[in-house]
Write a protein that holds these residues in place. Structure first.
Motif, PDB file in Angstrom:
ATOM      1  N   GLU A 150       0.832  -0.893   0.430  1.00 45.68           N
ATOM      2  CA  GLU A 150      -0.023   0.205  -0.325  1.00 45.68           C
ATOM      3  C   GLU A 150       0.608   1.618  -0.010  1.00 45.68           C
ATOM      4  O   GLU A 150       0.152   2.299  -0.893  1.00 45.68           O
ATOM      5  CB  GLU A 150      -1.050  -0.282   1.373  1.00 45.68           C
ATOM      6  CG  GLU A 150      -1.688   1.574   1.571  1.00 45.68           C
ATOM      7  CD  GLU A 150      -2.931   0.828   2.415  1.00 45.68           C
ATOM      8  OE1 GLU A 150      -3.655   1.954   1.880  1.00 45.68           O
ATOM      9  OE2 GLU A 150      -2.818   0.238   3.174  1.00 45.68           O
ATOM     10  N   GLN A 154       0.733   4.823  -2.816  1.00 46.72           N
ATOM     11  CA  GLN A 154       0.334   5.013  -2.530  1.00 46.72           C
ATOM     12  C   GLN A 154       1.854   6.412  -3.201  1.00 46.72           C
ATOM     13  O   GLN A 154       1.671   7.688  -4.282  1.00 46.72           O
ATOM     14  CB  GLN A 154       0.697   5.818  -0.690  1.00 46.72           C
ATOM     15  CG  GLN A 154       0.529   7.137  -0.604  1.00 46.72           C
ATOM     16  CD  GLN A 154       0.551   8.043   0.544  1.00 46.72           C
ATOM     17  OE1 GLN A 154       0.438   6.265   1.736  1.00 46.72           O
ATOM     18  NE2 GLN A 154       0.344   8.811   1.035  1.00 46.72           N
ATOM     19  N   TRP A 166      -4.158  10.055  -2.485  1.00 47.63           N
ATOM     20  CA  TRP A 166      -3.973   8.828  -1.746  1.00 47.63           C
ATOM     21  C   TRP A 166      -5.521   8.993  -0.821  1.00 47.63           C
ATOM     22  O   TRP A 166      -6.240   7.802  -0.405  1.00 47.63           O
ATOM     23  CB  TRP A 166      -2.848   8.310  -1.444  1.00 47.63           C
ATOM     24  CG  TRP A 166      -2.984   6.918  -0.818  1.00 47.63           C
ATOM     25  CD1 TRP A 166      -3.029   6.190   0.272  1.00 47.63           C
ATOM     26  CD2 TRP A 166      -3.297   5.641  -2.035  1.00 47.63           C
ATOM     27  NE1 TRP A 166      -3.585   5.138   0.352  1.00 47.63           N
ATOM     28  CE2 TRP A 166      -3.020   4.273  -0.965  1.00 47.63           C
ATOM     29  CE3 TRP A 166      -3.092   5.529  -3.145  1.00 47.63           C
ATOM     30  CZ2 TRP A 166      -3.079   3.720  -1.851  1.00 47.63           C
ATOM     31  CZ3 TRP A 166      -3.097   3.887  -3.477  1.00 47.63           C
ATOM     32  CH2 TRP A 166      -3.304   3.097  -2.847  1.00 47.63           C
ATOM     33  N   ARG A 174      -8.630   2.597  -3.490  1.00 47.82           N
ATOM     34  CA  ARG A 174      -6.967   1.769  -3.066  1.00 47.82           C
ATOM     35  C   ARG A 174      -6.022   0.366  -2.837  1.00 47.82           C
ATOM     36  O   ARG A 174      -5.634   0.540  -3.301  1.00 47.82           O
ATOM     37  CB  ARG A 174      -6.982   2.788  -1.238  1.00 47.82           C
ATOM     38  CG  ARG A 174      -6.291   3.994  -1.458  1.00 47.82           C
ATOM     39  CD  ARG A 174      -6.230   4.704  -0.051  1.00 47.82           C
ATOM     40  NE  ARG A 174      -7.282   4.013   0.980  1.00 47.82           N
ATOM     41  CZ  ARG A 174      -8.110   5.124   1.729  1.00 47.82           C
ATOM     42  NH1 ARG A 174      -8.316   5.980   0.958  1.00 47.82           N
ATOM     43  NH2 ARG A 174      -8.973   4.475   2.489  1.00 47.82           N
ATOM     44  N   SER A 178      -3.737  -1.568  -5.256  1.00 38.13           N
ATOM     45  CA  SER A 178      -2.174  -2.389  -4.426  1.00 38.13           C
ATOM     46  C   SER A 178      -2.138  -3.586  -4.581  1.00 38.13           C
ATOM     47  O   SER A 178      -1.066  -4.424  -4.797  1.00 38.13           O
ATOM     48  CB  SER A 178      -2.523  -2.425  -2.876  1.00 38.13           C
ATOM     49  OG  SER A 178      -3.099  -0.786  -2.152  1.00 38.13           O
TER      50      SER A 178
END
Length: 271
Positions: A150, A154, A166, A174, A178
């Protein structure tokens, strides 16, 4: 959307437009072939575009880590390149478009490169751009090596996203980024190292297709070095900047991009 096996890889096709000129649209990493609806609609009177989901993207089968990702995407594109077409490549898709123009020159009628991440050109030409890439992407690769997917996602989206912070993205968005962030690593060799020897061999200078190179004016010295370097090398090329577009310029400024493409294709047709 139509299911199709390309170069042995299950994928899905997306189509845009109804124009007389056939084209192939190659999407960026972490997106899929179906995100270019506004651009497709804006060029649809002149072009009939086909796009496909690359491995691990959209509804395509996952990337199997076998071989080189750019090789696989190039092979998939070649399955669709059955006649001379107008090629549009965004970001990683731009690096694939360059492969097609070099390896199948008779099949690439025109080529449009949107924020092409041919970072090896920037590294070769501009020490400042090379240092920035090493600094910024170094943090990304360190996060990946530490298993911090993650955090890596970002970092990556800060430089190559659509400009949104983000934390402003939904949990679903997200997670989707990821979950696919390893695909950036899978394509990094083709982006950063020029393993197909397009630069030092002079192959870029041999590209015959009229070429339009566009950036979204937010990539700083890195994207300027890449786009300017490609424009210097490719003989019949044009260089355009679309303000306030960012890396995702075909999504953030689709009408402006469409206008540039339509004018470019019209000029190329008259040559």
């Amino acid at each position: 959307m139509v299911k199709r096996v390309l170069a042995g890889h299950p994928s899905y096709l997306h189509t845009y437009g109804f124009g007389p000129r056939k084209g192939l649209l190659l999407h960026c990493s972490l997106a899929h072939g179906g995100v270019y609806g506004k651009l497709g609609a804006a060029v649809g009177g002149a072009l009939s575009l086909t796009s496909f989901d690359q491995p691990g993207h959209g509804r395509a089968a996952d990337w199997d880590d076998a071989g080189d990702l750019q090789d696989r995407v190039t092979e998939m594109a070649l399955d669709l390149l059955t006649e001379p077409m107008d090629i549009i490549g965004h970001s990683f898709g731009g690096t694939v478009a360059l492969r097609l123009a070099v390896e199948r020159p008779g099949m690439v009628r025109t080529m449009t490169l949107l924020e092409p991440v041919m970072m090896a050109v920037g590294r070769a030409d501009n020490p400042e751009a090379s240092a920035i890439l090493t600094r910024d992407m170094g943090a990304f690769y360190r996060a990946m090596e530490a298993g911090e997917r993650e955090r890596a996602a970002q970092i990556f989206t800060e430089f190559y996203g659509d400009g949104r912070a983000w934390n402003s993205l939904s949990d679903e968005s997200r997670k989707a980024i990821s979950d696919r962030i390893h695909l950036i690593v899978a394509g990094s060799r083709a982006v950063n190292e020029d393993p197909y020897d397009l630069i030092s061999s002079g192959k870029l200078e041999q590209i015959m297709a009229p070429t339009l190179i566009i950036d979204g004016c937010k990539g700083g010295p890195v994207m300027e070095a890449v786009c300017d370097g490609l424009a210097r090398r490719i003989p019949n090329s044009e260089r355009v900047r679309v303000s306030d577009g960012g890396h995702m310029v075909p999504l953030t400024r689709p009408e402006a991009i469409a206008r540039e493409i339509l004018q470019f294709v019209s000029r190329a047709q008259g040559q």
